[in-house]
Every structure is written in C-alpha cells, then in structure tokens.
Scaffold this motif. Structure first.
Motif, PDB file in Angstrom:
ATOM      1  N   GLY A  71       0.804  -1.211   0.000  1.00 28.59           N
ATOM      2  CA  GLY A  71       0.000   0.000   0.000  1.00 28.59           C
ATOM      3  C   GLY A  71       0.841   1.266   0.000  1.00 28.59           C
ATOM      4  O   GLY A  71       2.034   1.237  -0.304  1.00 28.59           O
ATOM      5  N   LEU A  73       2.101   2.881   2.378  1.00 30.94           N
ATOM      6  CA  LEU A  73       3.253   2.820   3.278  1.00 30.94           C
ATOM      7  C   LEU A  73       4.480   2.298   2.537  1.00 30.94           C
ATOM      8  O   LEU A  73       5.584   2.817   2.712  1.00 30.94           O
ATOM      9  CB  LEU A  73       2.946   1.968   4.508  1.00 30.94           C
ATOM     10  CG  LEU A  73       4.064   1.864   5.544  1.00 30.94           C
ATOM     11  CD1 LEU A  73       4.503   3.230   6.055  1.00 30.94           C
ATOM     12  CD2 LEU A  73       3.623   0.973   6.712  1.00 30.94           C
ATOM     13  N   HIS A 123      -9.717  14.248  10.187  1.00 28.62           N
ATOM     14  CA  HIS A 123      -8.908  13.098   9.768  1.00 28.62           C
ATOM     15  C   HIS A 123      -7.509  13.551   9.345  1.00 28.62           C
ATOM     16  O   HIS A 123      -7.368  14.538   8.634  1.00 28.62           O
ATOM     17  CB  HIS A 123      -9.566  12.381   8.574  1.00 28.62           C
ATOM     18  CG  HIS A 123     -10.930  11.872   8.877  1.00 28.62           C
ATOM     19  ND1 HIS A 123     -11.153  10.752   9.653  1.00 28.62           N
ATOM     20  CD2 HIS A 123     -12.150  12.331   8.523  1.00 28.62           C
ATOM     21  CE1 HIS A 123     -12.452  10.540   9.760  1.00 28.62           C
ATOM     22  NE2 HIS A 123     -13.085  11.492   9.087  1.00 28.62           N
ATOM     23  N   ASN A 142       7.137  -1.198  10.985  1.00 25.64           N
ATOM     24  CA  ASN A 142       5.679  -1.324  10.994  1.00 25.64           C
ATOM     25  C   ASN A 142       5.208  -2.223   9.857  1.00 25.64           C
ATOM     26  O   ASN A 142       4.372  -3.108  10.065  1.00 25.64           O
ATOM     27  CB  ASN A 142       5.022   0.061  10.863  1.00 25.64           C
ATOM     28  CG  ASN A 142       4.376   0.502  12.133  1.00 25.64           C
ATOM     29  OD1 ASN A 142       4.787   0.102  13.218  1.00 25.64           O
ATOM     30  ND2 ASN A 142       3.366   1.333  12.019  1.00 25.64           N
ATOM     31  N   ASP A 147       1.653  -4.169   9.708  1.00 25.00           N
ATOM     32  CA  ASP A 147       0.799  -2.979   9.798  1.00 25.00           C
ATOM     33  C   ASP A 147       1.070  -2.094   8.588  1.00 25.00           C
ATOM     34  O   ASP A 147       2.061  -1.375   8.550  1.00 25.00           O
ATOM     35  CB  ASP A 147       1.072  -2.207  11.098  1.00 25.00           C
ATOM     36  CG  ASP A 147       0.142  -1.024  11.279  1.00 25.00           C
ATOM     37  OD1 ASP A 147      -0.672  -0.737  10.370  1.00 25.00           O
ATOM     38  OD2 ASP A 147       0.232  -0.359  12.326  1.00 25.00           O
ATOM     39  N   ARG A 148       0.178  -2.166   7.602  1.00 28.58           N
ATOM     40  CA  ARG A 148       0.342  -1.385   6.367  1.00 28.58           C
ATOM     41  C   ARG A 148      -0.205   0.035   6.481  1.00 28.58           C
ATOM     42  O   ARG A 148      -0.064   0.818   5.558  1.00 28.58           O
ATOM     43  CB  ARG A 148      -0.380  -2.082   5.217  1.00 28.58           C
ATOM     44  CG  ARG A 148       0.199  -3.405   4.840  1.00 28.58           C
ATOM     45  CD  ARG A 148      -0.574  -4.066   3.724  1.00 28.58           C
ATOM     46  NE  ARG A 148      -1.335  -3.104   2.936  1.00 28.58           N
ATOM     47  CZ  ARG A 148      -2.157  -3.421   1.959  1.00 28.58           C
ATOM     48  NH1 ARG A 148      -2.342  -4.657   1.635  1.00 28.58           N
ATOM     49  NH2 ARG A 148      -2.810  -2.499   1.296  1.00 28.58           N
ATOM     50  N   SER A 149      -0.813   0.373   7.607  1.00 30.92           N
ATOM     51  CA  SER A 149      -1.473   1.680   7.706  1.00 30.92           C
ATOM     52  C   SER A 149      -0.473   2.794   8.010  1.00 30.92           C
ATOM     53  O   SER A 149       0.410   2.648   8.861  1.00 30.92           O
ATOM     54  CB  SER A 149      -2.555   1.656   8.779  1.00 30.92           C
ATOM     55  OG  SER A 149      -1.991   1.737  10.065  1.00 30.92           O
ATOM     56  N   LEU A 150      -0.631   3.880   7.306  1.00 29.89           N
ATOM     57  CA  LEU A 150       0.188   5.050   7.592  1.00 29.89           C
ATOM     58  C   LEU A 150      -0.141   5.596   8.977  1.00 29.89           C
ATOM     59  O   LEU A 150       0.735   6.072   9.683  1.00 29.89           O
ATOM     60  CB  LEU A 150      -0.047   6.136   6.534  1.00 29.89           C
ATOM     61  CG  LEU A 150       0.631   5.895   5.200  1.00 29.89           C
ATOM     62  CD1 LEU A 150       0.147   6.887   4.160  1.00 29.89           C
ATOM     63  CD2 LEU A 150       2.133   5.998   5.343  1.00 29.89           C
ATOM     64  N   ARG A 151      -1.390   5.506   9.360  1.00 35.67           N
ATOM     65  CA  ARG A 151      -1.780   6.016  10.676  1.00 35.67           C
ATOM     66  C   ARG A 151      -1.100   5.238  11.792  1.00 35.67           C
ATOM     67  O   ARG A 151      -0.735   5.803  12.823  1.00 35.67           O
ATOM     68  CB  ARG A 151      -3.297   5.995  10.826  1.00 35.67           C
ATOM     69  CG  ARG A 151      -3.938   7.039   9.934  1.00 35.67           C
ATOM     70  CD  ARG A 151      -5.419   7.095  10.048  1.00 35.67           C
ATOM     71  NE  ARG A 151      -5.923   8.036   9.050  1.00 35.67           N
ATOM     72  CZ  ARG A 151      -7.178   8.167   8.739  1.00 35.67           C
ATOM     73  NH1 ARG A 151      -8.088   7.436   9.332  1.00 35.67           N
ATOM     74  NH2 ARG A 151      -7.550   9.039   7.833  1.00 35.67           N
ATOM     75  N   GLY A 152      -0.907   3.937  11.592  1.00 32.86           N
ATOM     76  CA  GLY A 152      -0.190   3.137  12.580  1.00 32.86           C
ATOM     77  C   GLY A 152       1.242   3.617  12.746  1.00 32.86           C
ATOM     78  O   GLY A 152       1.763   3.673  13.859  1.00 32.86           O
ATOM     79  N   SER A 153       1.867   3.976  11.647  1.00 27.31           N
ATOM     80  CA  SER A 153       3.231   4.513  11.720  1.00 27.31           C
ATOM     81  C   SER A 153       3.240   5.879  12.389  1.00 27.31           C
ATOM     82  O   SER A 153       4.134   6.175  13.188  1.00 27.31           O
ATOM     83  CB  SER A 153       3.835   4.623  10.312  1.00 27.31           C
ATOM     84  OG  SER A 153       4.078   3.341   9.773  1.00 27.31           O
ATOM     85  N   GLU A 155       1.455   6.955  14.710  1.00 30.64           N
ATOM     86  CA  GLU A 155       1.328   6.809  16.164  1.00 30.64           C
ATOM     87  C   GLU A 155       2.684   6.612  16.841  1.00 30.64           C
ATOM     88  O   GLU A 155       2.809   6.846  18.042  1.00 30.64           O
ATOM     89  CB  GLU A 155       0.397   5.640  16.493  1.00 30.64           C
ATOM     90  CG  GLU A 155      -1.054   5.918  16.136  1.00 30.64           C
ATOM     91  CD  GLU A 155      -1.950   4.701  16.266  1.00 30.64           C
ATOM     92  OE1 GLU A 155      -1.476   3.632  16.708  1.00 30.64           O
ATOM     93  OE2 GLU A 155      -3.138   4.827  15.915  1.00 30.64           O
TER      94      GLU A 155
END
Length: 191
Positions: A71, A73, A123, A142, A147-153, A155
């Motif tokens: 994705g 990321l 958002h 990540n 964890d492919r989410s940018l939001r997870g990174s 954090e």
C-alpha cells in the motif's frame, strides 16, 4: 524552493474505486500526475515518483515499492530510502489541487518533529505531509510487522498535526486536500 526536502509523488495504487489508472486521468488538458508533478517542481529541487512498476513517459526519477502489496506505506518507504535530503513531502497523484502555498505553510511546522500532517474534517492527511527521512526504520518495522497503515506509523512518530484553521490561511476552501478516488470525485473536480 525547500532545499532540504524531496517531493515524493505516490502513484502506485490500484485505482480500484476509480476503475482506471488515476495518474493518467486528464483534467484541464493535463494528467493528474503531470499536474501534481508541475506543482511539486515549483517548490522542491527534486521530485521522485513512487510506483509499483516503472511508468513510461515520466520525466522524473522513479522508485519501486520494496514490498509488494504494501500500500501507500510501501511507497513512502521506497521514497524515504531514495531521498538524499533530510525530509520528503509525500503527496498522492490524485490530489490535483494541492498548492505551493499549502506546502510552504506545512513546511514551516517541521522544526522539532518527525512528521507534519494536515488534519482535515477531523482526519489526518498522511498523503499530503512531510516526513523526516529518519522515520524510515520505524516505517519499515511497521510494515514488516504487518501494519500497512500510515496512521499506525504516525502513532510511533513525533507528529505536528496542522489544523484546518491553520491551513485555511493558505487554502481557504481546503481544495488542496480534495482527492479523486471515484468517478464521482473526478466529475466534481472537472467542475
């Protein structure tokens, strides 16, 4: 020009909701990719294009994702790994209305942070944001952890979130953050 930063245009998505390659869509006689590239070239000395597979007819350096199906990321990681500057400004190719004024406004908030991310309609907008290149290892870790989410990174980083009120000084209608995900979005953009 923001000399200590490289622009990274993300153009490696599937465009599933659009049903065709978003980067190649024509808006006012230019492709979305060409529009975003031209804007980034006004602000940054170097522009890199993040893709899953190389594109033909592109005048800027291209980098391919290190990991398939990672994705946005994965695209961000590829750009961070190639950048020879302290910062990158990541922007999606489907954001044809992003302005130099907004980019410069965001750039002014970098000191002491690892990322500068706009907040629109409550958002985060991680695909119109600044990232320090020293975030590369965190992002790789990540993605390696699944964890492919940018939001997870985000954090795990020191992020300066920029509010709508702050952004409106540079873009009163926040048009810079209008992204074209669906045919309906594209029709709205044409108007």
């Amino acid at each position: 020009m923001i000399e200590d930063c490289t622009a990274l245009i993300l153009a490696g998505g599937d465009s599933r909701r659009m049903g065709q390659d978003k980067a190649a869509l024509q808006l006012d006689g230019k492709t979305l990719l060409d529009r975003v590239t031209a804007t980034m070239q006004q602000v940054f000395p170097k522009v890199i294009l993040s893709v899953r597979q190389p594109r033909t007819g592109v005048a800027v350096q291209q980098v391919c994702d290190e990991q398939e199906a990672g994705g946005p990321l994965a695209g961000l990681i590829a750009g961070l790994a190639q950048a020879q500057t302290q910062w990158i400004f990541a922007v999606a190719c489907d954001m044809p209305f992003v302005t130099p004024a907004v980019v410069l406004q965001l750039a002014g908030h970098r000191a002491g942070h690892q990322a500068v991310v706009p907040m629109v309609a409550g958002h985060p907008q991680p695909l119109a944001a600044f990232y320090a290149t020293n975030t590369l290892q965190t992002m790789r870790a990540n993605l390696a952890a699944g964890d492919r989410s940018l939001r997870g990174s985000l954090e795990k980083l020191d992020v300066r979130y920029v509010s709508e009120a702050e952004l409106r000084g540079a873009d009163p209608q926040l048009r810079s953050f209008f992204d074209l995900d669906t045919p309906e979005d594209f029709q709205a953009a044409q108007k």
